[in-house]
Design a protein around this motif. Structure first.
Motif, PDB file in Angstrom:
ATOM      1  N   ASN A 183     -32.644 -23.944 -16.720  1.00  0.00           N
ATOM      2  CA  ASN A 183     -31.260 -23.201 -16.652  1.00  0.00           C
ATOM      3  C   ASN A 183     -31.217 -22.106 -16.733  1.00  0.00           C
ATOM      4  N   PHE A 184     -31.952 -21.013 -18.201  1.00  0.00           N
ATOM      5  CA  PHE A 184     -31.721 -19.743 -18.443  1.00  0.00           C
ATOM      6  C   PHE A 184     -32.676 -18.880 -16.718  1.00  0.00           C
ATOM      7  N   ALA A 185     -33.685 -19.712 -16.104  1.00  0.00           N
ATOM      8  CA  ALA A 185     -34.694 -18.898 -15.574  1.00  0.00           C
ATOM      9  C   ALA A 185     -33.220 -19.326 -14.587  1.00  0.00           C
ATOM     10  N   LYS A 186     -32.560 -19.985 -13.547  1.00  0.00           N
ATOM     11  CA  LYS A 186     -31.847 -20.033 -12.824  1.00  0.00           C
ATOM     12  C   LYS A 186     -30.298 -19.497 -13.137  1.00  0.00           C
ATOM     13  N   VAL A 187     -29.914 -19.261 -13.852  1.00  0.00           N
ATOM     14  CA  VAL A 187     -28.468 -18.002 -14.499  1.00  0.00           C
ATOM     15  C   VAL A 187     -29.355 -16.934 -13.887  1.00  0.00           C
ATOM     16  N   VAL A 188     -30.277 -16.809 -14.577  1.00  0.00           N
ATOM     17  CA  VAL A 188     -31.381 -15.531 -14.681  1.00  0.00           C
ATOM     18  C   VAL A 188     -31.352 -14.238 -13.027  1.00  0.00           C
ATOM     19  N   ALA A 189     -31.955 -15.956 -12.414  1.00  0.00           N
ATOM     20  CA  ALA A 189     -32.131 -15.458 -10.830  1.00  0.00           C
ATOM     21  C   ALA A 189     -31.256 -15.643  -9.883  1.00  0.00           C
ATOM     22  N   ASP A 190     -29.820 -16.228 -10.026  1.00  0.00           N
ATOM     23  CA  ASP A 190     -28.757 -16.038  -9.904  1.00  0.00           C
ATOM     24  C   ASP A 190     -27.441 -15.258  -9.879  1.00  0.00           C
ATOM     25  N   ALA A 191     -28.247 -14.392 -11.455  1.00  0.00           N
ATOM     26  CA  ALA A 191     -26.925 -12.623 -12.396  1.00  0.00           C
ATOM     27  C   ALA A 191     -27.721 -11.556 -11.152  1.00  0.00           C
ATOM     28  N   LYS A 192     -29.376 -12.315 -10.901  1.00  0.00           N
ATOM     29  CA  LYS A 192     -30.244 -10.741  -9.849  1.00  0.00           C
ATOM     30  C   LYS A 192     -30.055 -10.542  -9.008  1.00  0.00           C
ATOM     31  N   GLY A 193     -29.645 -11.277  -7.671  1.00  0.00           N
ATOM     32  CA  GLY A 193     -28.431 -11.209  -6.665  1.00  0.00           C
ATOM     33  C   GLY A 193     -27.217 -11.106  -6.942  1.00  0.00           C
ATOM     34  N   LYS A 194     -26.637 -11.014  -7.893  1.00  0.00           N
ATOM     35  CA  LYS A 194     -25.409 -10.812  -8.185  1.00  0.00           C
ATOM     36  C   LYS A 194     -24.868 -10.024  -8.385  1.00  0.00           C
ATOM     37  N   VAL A 195     -24.941  -9.099  -9.544  1.00  0.00           N
ATOM     38  CA  VAL A 195     -24.894  -7.864 -10.809  1.00  0.00           C
ATOM     39  C   VAL A 195     -25.092  -6.313  -9.472  1.00  0.00           C
TER      40      VAL A 195
END
Ligand code: HEC
Length: 148
Positions: free
Chosen positions: A107-119
């Motif tokens: 779950n942690f890996a997933k939110v980090v990967a998501d954030a990488k493209g977004k922030v």
């Protein structure tokens, strides 16, 4: 004579294992401390204490990503019951509930990967940081023990 050599070899081996384990503990703690530092830097931007800085954001997210990748090896079975320096110890639940711990990592890996493209700016950071923070504390709540 032969026996002495064997005993010496066994001793040398276990001393090596202890050193390796101390290195592992240091590596784990250094990684978590960097997580703390990076999370602090991001939260300072969200609070307006620091100006938004994309390179700091990128560096923090890259380090979180490294952590997510390393987490499956950061807590080997041999670390169970070990006392760490500082204010926290790993909970025995890491090894007793391996599946749960692995889910936290995923779950942690997933939110980090998501954030990488977004922030890309302060607004998106403001939206994403709590999502990441929730995963940090989600794991800590169950798998980290605060020393009394
Ligand atoms: C999958 C579980 C997990 C995730 C995800 C996780 N941590 Fe941790 N963290 C731990 C465990 C277990 C410890 C206790 C052992 C230790 O100190 O290394 C810890 C310890 C810490 C410490 C204390 C380090 C010390 O010894 O001084 C900090 C700071 C920290 N984490 C920050 C973070 C931040 C910030 C995030 C998210 C960006 C995060 N952690 C994500 C499991 C996790």
């Amino acid at each position: 004579m032969k026996r002495i050599v064997v005993v010496a070899a066994v001793l040398a081996f276990s001393a090596g294992a202890v050193v390796a384990q101390q290195d592992q503990v240091k590596r784990t703690q250094a990684m978590m401390k960097d997580n703390g530092k990076n999370a602090g830097a991001l939260s300072a931007m969200v609070k307006g204490e620091k100006p938004y800085d994309q390179s700091t954001v990128n560096a923090a997210l890259a380090q979180f990503e490294d952590t997510a990748k390393a987490l499956p090896t950061l807590f080997p079975e041999s670390m169970k019951g070990l006392k760490m320096e500082g204010d926290y110890d790993p909970s025995p639940k890491i090894w007793e509930d391996k599946a749960g711990f692995e889910t936290q990592i995923k779950n942690f890996a997933k939110v980090v990967a998501d954030a990488k493209g977004k922030v890309k700016n302060l607004d998106t950071l403001r939206a994403e940081l709590p999502v990441i923070g929730k995963q940090c504390s989600g794991c800590h709540e169950t798998y980290r023990i605060k020393k009394g």
